[in-house]
Enzyme design. Structure first.
Site, PDB file in Angstrom:
ATOM      1  N   HIS A  82      11.735  -5.014 -13.691  1.00 46.70           N
ATOM      2  CA  HIS A  82      11.730  -4.578 -12.287  1.00 46.70           C
ATOM      3  C   HIS A  82      11.664  -5.779 -11.367  1.00 46.70           C
ATOM      4  O   HIS A  82      10.974  -6.749 -11.643  1.00 46.70           O
ATOM      5  CB  HIS A  82      10.533  -3.671 -12.023  1.00 46.70           C
ATOM      6  CG  HIS A  82      10.766  -2.706 -10.902  1.00 46.70           C
ATOM      7  ND1 HIS A  82      11.284  -1.456 -11.100  1.00 46.70           N
ATOM      8  CD2 HIS A  82      10.566  -2.824  -9.568  1.00 46.70           C
ATOM      9  CE1 HIS A  82      11.398  -0.828  -9.946  1.00 46.70           C
ATOM     10  NE2 HIS A  82      10.971  -1.639  -8.997  1.00 46.70           N
ATOM     11  N   ASP A 161       5.158   8.040  -6.034  1.00 51.77           N
ATOM     12  CA  ASP A 161       5.921   6.870  -5.592  1.00 51.77           C
ATOM     13  C   ASP A 161       7.221   7.306  -4.920  1.00 51.77           C
ATOM     14  O   ASP A 161       7.641   6.699  -3.938  1.00 51.77           O
ATOM     15  CB  ASP A 161       6.217   5.919  -6.757  1.00 51.77           C
ATOM     16  CG  ASP A 161       6.957   4.683  -6.267  1.00 51.77           C
ATOM     17  OD1 ASP A 161       6.467   4.039  -5.314  1.00 51.77           O
ATOM     18  OD2 ASP A 161       8.041   4.376  -6.779  1.00 51.77           O
ATOM     19  N   SER A 183       3.349   0.635  -6.317  1.00 47.01           N
ATOM     20  CA  SER A 183       4.640   1.324  -6.394  1.00 47.01           C
ATOM     21  C   SER A 183       5.371   0.922  -7.680  1.00 47.01           C
ATOM     22  O   SER A 183       5.839   1.777  -8.452  1.00 47.01           O
ATOM     23  CB  SER A 183       5.481   0.952  -5.160  1.00 47.01           C
ATOM     24  OG  SER A 183       6.833   1.259  -5.346  1.00 47.01           O
ATOM     25  N   LYS A 187       5.475   3.210 -11.576  1.00 49.91           N
ATOM     26  CA  LYS A 187       6.748   3.593 -12.214  1.00 49.91           C
ATOM     27  C   LYS A 187       6.825   3.034 -13.624  1.00 49.91           C
ATOM     28  O   LYS A 187       7.269   3.700 -14.545  1.00 49.91           O
ATOM     29  CB  LYS A 187       7.931   3.003 -11.428  1.00 49.91           C
ATOM     30  CG  LYS A 187       8.262   3.726 -10.150  1.00 49.91           C
ATOM     31  CD  LYS A 187       9.639   3.308  -9.637  1.00 49.91           C
ATOM     32  CE  LYS A 187       9.652   2.025  -8.842  1.00 49.91           C
ATOM     33  NZ  LYS A 187       9.148   2.088  -7.489  1.00 49.91           N
TER      34      LYS A 187
HETATM   35  N1  URA Z   1      10.151  -2.165  -5.518  1.00 48.31           N
HETATM   36  C1  URA Z   1       9.438  -1.026  -5.690  1.00 48.31           C
HETATM   37  O1  URA Z   1       9.690  -0.250  -6.612  1.00 48.31           O
HETATM   38  N2  URA Z   1       8.446  -0.778  -4.824  1.00 48.31           N
HETATM   39  C2  URA Z   1       8.119  -1.606  -3.818  1.00 48.31           C
HETATM   40  O2  URA Z   1       7.202  -1.319  -3.075  1.00 48.31           O
HETATM   41  C3  URA Z   1       8.878  -2.786  -3.635  1.00 48.31           C
HETATM   42  C4  URA Z   1       9.899  -3.047  -4.517  1.00 48.31           C
END
Ligand code: URA
Length: 435
Positions: A82, A161, A183, A187
């Site tokens: 990510h 989220d 956030s 995930k």
């Molecule tokens: N990516 C995400 O999934 N959440 C954020 O708050 C910033 C970048």
């Protein structure tokens, strides 16, 4: 418990308890707490910040707001990746098939565009028919069958989220360490992978403009991941100018396809190799970076990474022919060059402004309801350090609306600083550190 009291406590700088955070997350996810109270709390958190304990509690409450995927039925180490968000950051599009072609299972939950940054799900929707709203069964089946699946947050997975992300996007409450960490990590924990590689961006196009803030964010996310028993690694990378040359959904898909064809821009290629190496090492496929990079280069040169990308697009309902024939991707009707106003060198690019230009053209959201135009954006001709002559194009804008094109044009010119001296490029290391 009352939401009003929770907002006031945070507004006044108090530390929220685990129970208060859980009350908010459950109430907001369930629809009992309205957007306006959630927005007020986000803004209070933005100004007052959260302690490590609060951030951890918020992450866990968000991760548990839906199901927690159990991927134990899939053989081998499942790896997720990510980015904290950048401009022109199409890394996941090229990287995930590269890594999957090397035998690593990629089970990834992605997001949409956020603020001035783009999102993987929006980009993938440039393939006609492509869907990330797939069931958990199909997600697991696709990882088992082809070694790669990407889904968005759903009503079942990290729904807190999904709602907060969309709200923060339009209420100027994105760039806060605790909100970003919770956030992303909610995930990642809900999606069930064993290892997580985080690309933490820093610079004018990142949410964390200063390197020390990016480092703090990286450390916090790594601590959350490791506390949850996940092998978590963070790479801090440069976002002081857009990554590669393309900014905008379908334009970035084209550049990712170029990378898989061995013709990607050098900075983008280097980042893919660095992140990909960490994924191969975490997944036990490579002993060290040198071996991992050779494997990734091999997957590009023998065409297996490109074929894996086509397989993945097909498996999620998309037009996989477009992987081999990018002319099938959405195309803008107006292409306008932005000429340099003078001779000199590109000394600096306000990278967030470039992201906003793409948003103005229709590539990002002004409100939660905004419909994206996937064809628009820009392609940079000149990057930091490049010499330029007056009248030579700095970039080309891709648009479908004259008014938006004019507004983006003016804003784009203001994003470039051109001076007489060649700038010191040592400040533009792509990789700033690995944690
Ligand atoms: N990516 C995400 O999934 N959440 C954020 O708050 C910033 C970048």
């Amino acid at each position: 418990m009352r939401m009003y009291d929770i907002i006031m406590k945070k507004r006044n700088g108090g530390e929220l308890s685990r129970e208060e955070i859980k009350f908010f997350v459950e109430g907001y996810t369930g629809g009992e707490i309205p957007d306006y109270q959630a927005s007020a709390l986000m803004m209070a958190i933005y100004f007052q910040k959260m302690t490590e304990a609060e951030t951890h509690a918020l992450t866990m409450a968000m991760a548990h707001s839906g199901d927690m995927l159990d991927l134990s039925g899939i053989c081998g180490v499942k790896v997720d990746k990510h980015s904290t968000g950048g401009v022109g950051d199409k890394t996941s599009l090229a990287l995930t098939p590269m890594v999957a072609a090397c035998g690593i299972s990629v089970a990834k939950m992605s997001g949409r565009g956020l603020g001035h940054t783009g999102g993987t799900i929006d980009k993938l929707e440039s393939f006609a028919g492509f869907s990330t709203a797939i069931s958990t069964e199909r997600f697991i089946d696709n990882v088992n069958r082809i070694g790669i699946a990407i889904m968005g947050q759903t009503a079942d997975l990290a729904p807190a989220d999904k709602k907060l992300y969309a709200l923060r996007d339009v209420t100027a409450t994105v760039d806060n360490l605790s909100l970003i960490a919770s956030s992303i990590m909610s995930k990642k924990l809900a999606a069930g992978a064993d290892a997580i590689v985080l690309d933490v961006k820093t610079g004018s196009g990142a949410f964390m403009k200063r390197e020390e803030d990016a480092l703090a964010l990286a450390k916090e996310m790594v601590a959350i991941g490791r506390a949850a028993g996940k092998n978590t690694i963070a790479v801090i990378s440069d976002m002081d100018q857009p990554l590669g040359r393309a900014v905008g959904n379908a334009l970035e898909v084209r550049e990712a396809i170029d990378e898989l064809n061995g013709a990607g821009p050098e900075d983008f290629h280097r980042l893919c190799l660095t992140l990909g190496s960490q994924m191969l090492i975490a997944g036990g496929r490579a002993q060290d970076e040198a071996q991992a990079k050779a494997m990734l280069e091999g997957a590009i040169s023998d065409g297996s990474a490109l074929r894996k990308f086509a397989e993945f697009v097909e498996a999620q309902g998309g037009d996989s022919e477009a992987v081999y024939d990018p002319e099938r991707l959405p195309k803008a009707s107006i292409i306008r060059a932005v000429p340099s106003p003078r001779d000199g060198y590109v000394q600096r690019i306000a990278c967030d402004e470039v992201g906003i230009c793409s948003l103005i053209l229709g590539g990002g959201r002004e409100t939660k309801e905004s419909e994206l135009d996937l064809s628009v954006g820009l392609v940079l001709e000149k990057k930091v350090g490049d010499p330029v002559r007056a009248g030579e194009p700095l970039a080309c804008l891709y648009a479908n609306d004259e008014n938006k094109c004019r507004t983006a044009y003016e804003r784009f010119l203001g994003a470039y600083v051109i001076g007489d001296e060649r700038p010191d490029r040592t400040g533009h290391r792509i990789i700033k550190g690995i944690i």
